[in-house]
Design a protein around this motif. Structure first.
Motif, PDB file in Angstrom:
ATOM      1  N   VAL A  93      -6.258 -25.844  77.114  1.00  0.00           N
ATOM      2  CA  VAL A  93      -7.340 -26.144  76.170  1.00  0.00           C
ATOM      3  C   VAL A  93      -7.404 -25.124  75.035  1.00  0.00           C
ATOM      4  O   VAL A  93      -7.180 -25.453  73.865  1.00  0.00           O
ATOM      5  N   ILE A  94      -7.710 -23.867  75.367  1.00  0.00           N
ATOM      6  CA  ILE A  94      -7.995 -22.834  74.361  1.00  0.00           C
ATOM      7  C   ILE A  94      -6.840 -22.652  73.386  1.00  0.00           C
ATOM      8  O   ILE A  94      -7.043 -22.538  72.170  1.00  0.00           O
ATOM      9  N   LEU A  95      -5.612 -22.619  73.896  1.00  0.00           N
ATOM     10  CA  LEU A  95      -4.431 -22.462  73.035  1.00  0.00           C
ATOM     11  C   LEU A  95      -3.892 -23.802  72.546  1.00  0.00           C
ATOM     12  O   LEU A  95      -3.500 -23.946  71.388  1.00  0.00           O
ATOM     13  N   LEU A  96      -3.884 -24.789  73.444  1.00  0.00           N
ATOM     14  CA  LEU A  96      -3.219 -26.059  73.138  1.00  0.00           C
ATOM     15  C   LEU A  96      -3.908 -26.850  72.028  1.00  0.00           C
ATOM     16  O   LEU A  96      -3.232 -27.393  71.139  1.00  0.00           O
ATOM     17  N   ILE A  97      -5.240 -26.905  72.037  1.00  0.00           N
ATOM     18  CA  ILE A  97      -5.946 -27.703  71.013  1.00  0.00           C
ATOM     19  C   ILE A  97      -5.676 -27.185  69.598  1.00  0.00           C
ATOM     20  O   ILE A  97      -5.283 -27.974  68.721  1.00  0.00           O
ATOM     21  N   PRO A  98      -5.861 -25.878  69.319  1.00  0.00           N
ATOM     22  CA  PRO A  98      -5.543 -25.402  67.958  1.00  0.00           C
ATOM     23  C   PRO A  98      -4.083 -25.643  67.567  1.00  0.00           C
ATOM     24  O   PRO A  98      -3.792 -26.001  66.421  1.00  0.00           O
ATOM     25  N   LEU A  99      -3.160 -25.460  68.514  1.00  0.00           N
ATOM     26  CA  LEU A  99      -1.737 -25.675  68.234  1.00  0.00           C
ATOM     27  C   LEU A  99      -1.456 -27.142  67.897  1.00  0.00           C
ATOM     28  O   LEU A  99      -0.659 -27.443  67.007  1.00  0.00           O
ATOM     29  N   LEU A 100      -2.134 -28.059  68.600  1.00  0.00           N
ATOM     30  CA  LEU A 100      -1.954 -29.486  68.326  1.00  0.00           C
ATOM     31  C   LEU A 100      -2.508 -29.884  66.963  1.00  0.00           C
ATOM     32  O   LEU A 100      -2.044 -30.852  66.347  1.00  0.00           O
ATOM     33  N   LEU A 101      -3.517 -29.136  66.500  1.00  0.00           N
ATOM     34  CA  LEU A 101      -4.117 -29.430  65.198  1.00  0.00           C
ATOM     35  C   LEU A 101      -3.347 -28.796  64.037  1.00  0.00           C
ATOM     36  O   LEU A 101      -3.310 -29.346  62.939  1.00  0.00           O
ATOM     37  N   ILE A 102      -2.720 -27.637  64.293  1.00  0.00           N
ATOM     38  CA  ILE A 102      -2.052 -26.876  63.213  1.00  0.00           C
ATOM     39  C   ILE A 102      -0.558 -27.203  63.079  1.00  0.00           C
ATOM     40  O   ILE A 102      -0.074 -27.515  61.990  1.00  0.00           O
ATOM     41  N   LEU A 103       0.197 -27.124  64.189  1.00  0.00           N
ATOM     42  CA  LEU A 103       1.663 -27.237  64.131  1.00  0.00           C
ATOM     43  C   LEU A 103       2.185 -28.564  63.563  1.00  0.00           C
ATOM     44  O   LEU A 103       3.156 -28.551  62.793  1.00  0.00           O
ATOM     45  N   PRO A 104       1.569 -29.722  63.888  1.00  0.00           N
ATOM     46  CA  PRO A 104       2.083 -30.978  63.313  1.00  0.00           C
ATOM     47  C   PRO A 104       2.011 -31.027  61.787  1.00  0.00           C
ATOM     48  O   PRO A 104       2.828 -31.693  61.146  1.00  0.00           O
ATOM     49  N   LYS A 105       1.050 -30.298  61.205  1.00  0.00           N
ATOM     50  CA  LYS A 105       0.937 -30.270  59.736  1.00  0.00           C
ATOM     51  C   LYS A 105       2.121 -29.553  59.099  1.00  0.00           C
ATOM     52  O   LYS A 105       2.455 -29.788  57.948  1.00  0.00           O
ATOM     53  N   ILE A 106       2.753 -28.674  59.885  1.00  0.00           N
ATOM     54  CA  ILE A 106       3.912 -27.911  59.383  1.00  0.00           C
ATOM     55  C   ILE A 106       5.230 -28.574  59.789  1.00  0.00           C
ATOM     56  O   ILE A 106       6.136 -28.737  58.973  1.00  0.00           O
ATOM     57  N   TYR A 107       5.320 -28.975  61.072  1.00  0.00           N
ATOM     58  CA  TYR A 107       6.599 -29.466  61.610  1.00  0.00           C
ATOM     59  C   TYR A 107       6.596 -30.958  61.950  1.00  0.00           C
ATOM     60  O   TYR A 107       7.577 -31.460  62.507  1.00  0.00           O
ATOM     61  N   GLY A 108       5.521 -31.664  61.645  1.00  0.00           N
ATOM     62  CA  GLY A 108       5.458 -33.094  61.963  1.00  0.00           C
ATOM     63  C   GLY A 108       5.425 -33.332  63.464  1.00  0.00           C
ATOM     64  O   GLY A 108       4.790 -32.581  64.213  1.00  0.00           O
ATOM     65  N   LEU A 109       6.147 -34.358  63.930  1.00  0.00           N
ATOM     66  CA  LEU A 109       6.161 -34.710  65.353  1.00  0.00           C
ATOM     67  C   LEU A 109       6.683 -33.560  66.219  1.00  0.00           C
ATOM     68  O   LEU A 109       6.169 -33.319  67.313  1.00  0.00           O
ATOM     69  N   ASN A 110       7.683 -32.819  65.732  1.00  0.00           N
ATOM     70  CA  ASN A 110       8.202 -31.665  66.485  1.00  0.00           C
ATOM     71  C   ASN A 110       7.136 -30.603  66.710  1.00  0.00           C
ATOM     72  O   ASN A 110       7.199 -29.843  67.678  1.00  0.00           O
ATOM     73  N   GLY A 111       6.147 -30.542  65.808  1.00  0.00           N
ATOM     74  CA  GLY A 111       5.039 -29.600  65.969  1.00  0.00           C
ATOM     75  C   GLY A 111       4.223 -29.892  67.218  1.00  0.00           C
ATOM     76  O   GLY A 111       3.734 -28.974  67.894  1.00  0.00           O
ATOM     77  N   ILE A 112       4.088 -31.195  67.546  1.00  0.00           N
ATOM     78  CA  ILE A 112       3.358 -31.584  68.768  1.00  0.00           C
ATOM     79  C   ILE A 112       4.158 -31.157  69.993  1.00  0.00           C
ATOM     80  O   ILE A 112       3.604 -30.614  70.954  1.00  0.00           O
ATOM     81  N   TRP A 113       5.471 -31.397  69.960  1.00  0.00           N
ATOM     82  CA  TRP A 113       6.314 -30.985  71.089  1.00  0.00           C
ATOM     83  C   TRP A 113       6.301 -29.459  71.254  1.00  0.00           C
ATOM     84  O   TRP A 113       6.286 -28.953  72.374  1.00  0.00           O
ATOM     85  N   LEU A 114       6.295 -28.717  70.138  1.00  0.00           N
ATOM     86  CA  LEU A 114       6.315 -27.244  70.196  1.00  0.00           C
ATOM     87  C   LEU A 114       5.009 -26.657  70.730  1.00  0.00           C
ATOM     88  O   LEU A 114       4.995 -25.543  71.262  1.00  0.00           O
ATOM     89  N   ALA A 115       3.902 -27.394  70.569  1.00  0.00           N
ATOM     90  CA  ALA A 115       2.596 -26.890  71.022  1.00  0.00           C
ATOM     91  C   ALA A 115       2.615 -26.570  72.516  1.00  0.00           C
ATOM     92  O   ALA A 115       2.014 -25.582  72.959  1.00  0.00           O
ATOM     93  N   GLY A 116       3.336 -27.381  73.303  1.00  0.00           N
ATOM     94  CA  GLY A 116       3.398 -27.177  74.759  1.00  0.00           C
ATOM     95  C   GLY A 116       4.021 -25.854  75.162  1.00  0.00           C
ATOM     96  O   GLY A 116       3.368 -25.034  75.823  1.00  0.00           O
ATOM     97  N   PRO A 117       5.278 -25.594  74.775  1.00  0.00           N
ATOM     98  CA  PRO A 117       5.919 -24.334  75.212  1.00  0.00           C
ATOM     99  C   PRO A 117       5.261 -23.085  74.645  1.00  0.00           C
ATOM    100  O   PRO A 117       5.227 -22.049  75.329  1.00  0.00           O
TER     101      PRO A 117
END
Length: 446
Positions: free
Chosen positions: A399-423
């Protein structure tokens, strides 16, 4: 040797195996409910790839239903255990009766609200016109069966509190085996598609509900379900909710993450990206469920020995638990990295799903080897009574880390940003957990 002496004196590796194995089987069986459904749904001819995406859109709703089951179920189980420890059997039976009524009232309320507003709910959760029809087809049946889902899930925890963990495991086995048998019959033989999968699930839940009610009204249980205990008591309800609110909050948070993820996948990918993520999460469950089983098995051993100040046994238990959990996740990691197409293809062999899924699973679960350590170490803090630290660490990864990463990374890396949020979330949370964990172990050593 009685149970207490065993916890404090028996060989740790033997104890951990004895306590963890039934829990691992139980957790895996529980996971099979969803996994089997998705395997069959994903393989429905012509519509499988859209159907599994539609079912993926329903995950936040089923998670919310489970959250209410945990609110009452876990709260009831823990409160009953305390009352039985205080030799207050009559009050424990009143709690059981109140829990049953609460589960019925909450489930009927959720069913009515779900059936009335499901179109709006599913659309707001990210379902597209292409997938809404399958999501609605599945959820309509599930909503009608919510009462059986919640009563069976909620009261099964109380069977453990009644001192019968094997019966609790048998309950889950009955449901999972029945669901596995009925799924292909309703989906393919009766040609009912997605609706057939939901009907199979509900029938399985009806069977487990009957099994549980028969247990609590028959000769095998110590606690009995009695009509005179159905009158709701404010004090008892409060005691149930006070304990159950923590797992309830965790499940609600998980539902929020699923909603954000589905909407991001739809925005930066397409319907098939949601289907791929549904498959990825199903595969990860296969390897993570044994870790939760090890958690359940290690908790009483760690707690007892910590209370008895046998700190060497605490450290030994945690060490074995971490090693066992890490073995499971490394096996999972190797399977995913070496055979990603075969793993995804078990659920759906469509070229579009495979293309998105193979790339997604390799990235999203690339930090799987560290997750075992993170989950076991978080549980260690709960086992020694540091619930706040444990809850923070549990929320940190999902939650604490994953939600911000899901909101920020896709704006930079697109779909790969969502995949990167997990690791990124997995690695960062494991690092923070390691710092807190080893600091606490240093205090024990002193």
């Amino acid at each position: 040797m009685d149970r207490h002496n065993r916890l404090g004196e028996e060989k740790i590796s033997s104890l951990l195996f004895q306590f963890s194995m039934p829990a691992i089987v139980g957790m895996l069986v529980n996971a099979l409910y969803n996994i089997v459904d998705r395997i069959y749904i994903g393989n429905i001819k012509d519509i499988g790839k859209l159907a599994i995406t539609g079912v993926g859109m329903t995950l936040p709703i089923t998670t919310i239903i489970m959250a209410f089951g945990m609110l009452v179920g876990i709260g009831t189980s823990a409160t009953i255990s305390i009352r039985l420890g205080q030799h207050k059997k009559e009050e424990a039976e009143k709690i059981l009766g109140n829990a049953f009524v609460l589960l019925v009232i909450i489930s009927i309320t959720l069913s009515i609200l779900g059936i009335i507003f499901q179109d709006k709910i599913l659309s707001s959760f990210g379902a597209s016109p292409n997938t809404l029809v399958y999501a609605k087809e599945y959820m309509t049946v599930i909503f009608y069966g919510t009462i059986f889902s919640m009563v069976s899930f909620g009261l099964n925890h109380s069977i453990r509190a009644d001192g019968n963990p094997k019966m609790a495991m048998m309950t889950m086995l009955i449901g999972a085996i029945l669901n596995t048998i009925l799924d292909p019959i309703f989906i393919f033989v009766f040609n009912m598609g997605v609706k057939g999968a939901a009907i199979a699930t509900v029938i399985s839940q009806v069977a487990t509900t009957i099994w549980i009610l028969r247990y609590f009204t028959g000769p095998d249980s110590m606690l009995k379900l009695k009509k005179e205990n159905f009158k709701l008591n404010k004090k008892l309800i409060l005691s149930i909710f006070t304990i159950g609110v923590s797992p309830f909050s965790m499940q609600i948070a998980a539902s929020v993450v699923q909603i954000i993820m589905n909407k991001s996948l739809t925005s930066y990918g397409n319907d098939y990206a949601v289907g791929a993520m549904t498959i990825i999460m199903s595969i990860s469950m296969i390897f993570l469920m044994p870790i939760f089983g090890i958690n359940q098995g290690s908790q009483p051993i760690i707690g007892f020995n910590y209370g008895a100040k046998k700190y060497h046994r605490v450290k030994e238990t945690v060490k074995y638990a971490i090693v066992a959990a890490t073995v499971f996740v490394i096996i999972g990691f190797l399977v995913i990295e070496i055979f990603p197409a075969q793993a995804i293809g078990l659920f759906n062999r469509d070229a579009e799903i495979l293309e998105v899924g193979v790339n997604g699973i390799r990235i999203y679960l690339s930090m799987l080897p560290v997750i075992g350590f993170q989950i076991i170490s978080s549980n260690y803090f709960q086992s020694i009574g540091k619930a706040k630290v444990s809850m923070f660490l549990s929320m940190l990864r999902q939650v604490i880390l994953l939600i911000p990463l899901l909101l920020i990374l896709p704006k930079i890396y697109g779909l790969n940003g969502i995949w990167l949020a997990g690791p990124i979330s997995d690695f960062t949370s494991a690092l923070i957990t390691a710092i807190l964990f080893f600091n606490d172990i240093k205090k024990i050593n002193k």
